[in-house]
Design a protein around this motif. Structure first.
Motif, PDB file in Angstrom:
ATOM      1  N   ARG A  11      -3.168  -0.643  -8.762  1.00 21.07           N
ATOM      2  CA  ARG A  11      -2.076  -1.446  -8.204  1.00 21.07           C
ATOM      3  C   ARG A  11      -1.246  -2.125  -9.297  1.00 21.07           C
ATOM      4  NH1 ARG A  11      -2.289  -3.076  -2.831  1.00 21.07           N
ATOM      5  NH2 ARG A  11      -3.059  -1.330  -1.657  1.00 21.07           N
ATOM      6  N   ASP A  15      -4.648  -1.030   2.739  1.00 24.16           N
ATOM      7  CA  ASP A  15      -5.172   0.139   2.056  1.00 24.16           C
ATOM      8  C   ASP A  15      -6.590   0.405   2.561  1.00 24.16           C
ATOM      9  OD1 ASP A  15      -6.402   1.873   0.115  1.00 24.16           O
ATOM     10  OD2 ASP A  15      -4.796   1.347  -1.282  1.00 24.16           O
ATOM     11  N   HIS A  19      -2.678   5.972   1.895  1.00 24.12           N
ATOM     12  CA  HIS A  19      -3.945   5.241   1.875  1.00 24.12           C
ATOM     13  C   HIS A  19      -4.191   4.454   3.165  1.00 24.12           C
ATOM     14  CE1 HIS A  19      -4.523   6.550  -2.132  1.00 24.12           C
ATOM     15  NE2 HIS A  19      -3.479   5.902  -2.582  1.00 24.12           N
ATOM     16  N   THR A  20      -3.328   4.630   4.163  1.00 24.73           N
ATOM     17  CA  THR A  20      -3.547   3.981   5.456  1.00 24.73           C
ATOM     18  C   THR A  20      -4.036   4.991   6.492  1.00 24.73           C
ATOM     19  OG1 THR A  20      -1.268   4.300   6.222  1.00 24.73           O
ATOM     20  CG2 THR A  20      -1.764   2.253   5.014  1.00 24.73           C
ATOM     21  N   THR A  47       0.853  -1.192   0.000  1.00 21.77           N
ATOM     22  CA  THR A  47       0.000   0.000   0.000  1.00 21.77           C
ATOM     23  C   THR A  47       0.883   1.234   0.000  1.00 21.77           C
ATOM     24  OG1 THR A  47      -1.873   1.115   1.068  1.00 21.77           O
ATOM     25  CG2 THR A  47      -0.208   0.183   2.526  1.00 21.77           C
TER      26      THR A  47
END
Length: 163
Positions: free
Chosen positions: A84, A50, A34-35, A30
């Protein structure tokens, strides 16, 4: 060509440690931005999850059993996976996959040669961890019941992957 590794977990089972190891071995798990929104207090090394995949999975399972994503939600999964695929080797970890992955693997969200790493921990250990972490607090019976359901689903996915 892109390759994918999915960390299959019921949650509270050590999957963040496995995902972190994969990251350090070169698997793109990730992007840190996005965390945001995860409580990192219990995971100082990071969740390696994510939040967008997590939220989408929660949205799907909130509609109840059977956990079947809508066409719009499958399209959202496709968009996340396409993003991704800019990485030659990427991974994804989210506990909601214990309930949803079989459906997603039957589609074309993930590359055909996707590998699944299953992370498992004893029912009692996970139940006790859930009782300590989840808010509002669960009773022991609720935590065991939730874990049994997720473990049963996860075993079905493992069987599907081995067929």
């Amino acid at each position: 060509m892109t390759r994918c590794i999915i960390v299959l977990t019921t949650g509270r089972s050590g999957s963040s440690a496995v995902a972190g190891m994969l990251h350090h071995l070169g698997v793109h798990m990730t992007d840190r931005e996005h965390t945001a929104g995860f409580n990192h207090r219990n995971h100082p090394g990071g969740h390696w999850e994510d939040l967008r995949w997590h939220r989408l999975g929660r949205e799907v399972i909130s509609s109840g059993f059977p956990y079947q994503p809508t066409l719009a939600q499958i399209s959202q999964y496709d968009e996340l996976a396409t993003e991704r695929k800019s990485h030659s080797l990427w991974g994804i970890k989210t506990p909601t996959f214990a309930l949803l992955l079989k459906t997603l693997l039957q589609g074309d969200v993930f590359p055909a040669d996707t590998k699944v790493v299953a992370v498992h921990r004893s029912l009692v250990s996970v139940a006790l961890s859930r009782m300590d972490k989840d808010r509002p607090r669960m009773t022991y019976d609720e935590a065991i019941s939730k874990q049994v359901d997720r473990s049963r689903s996860m075993l079905g996915i493992i069987q599907y992957c081995n067929d």
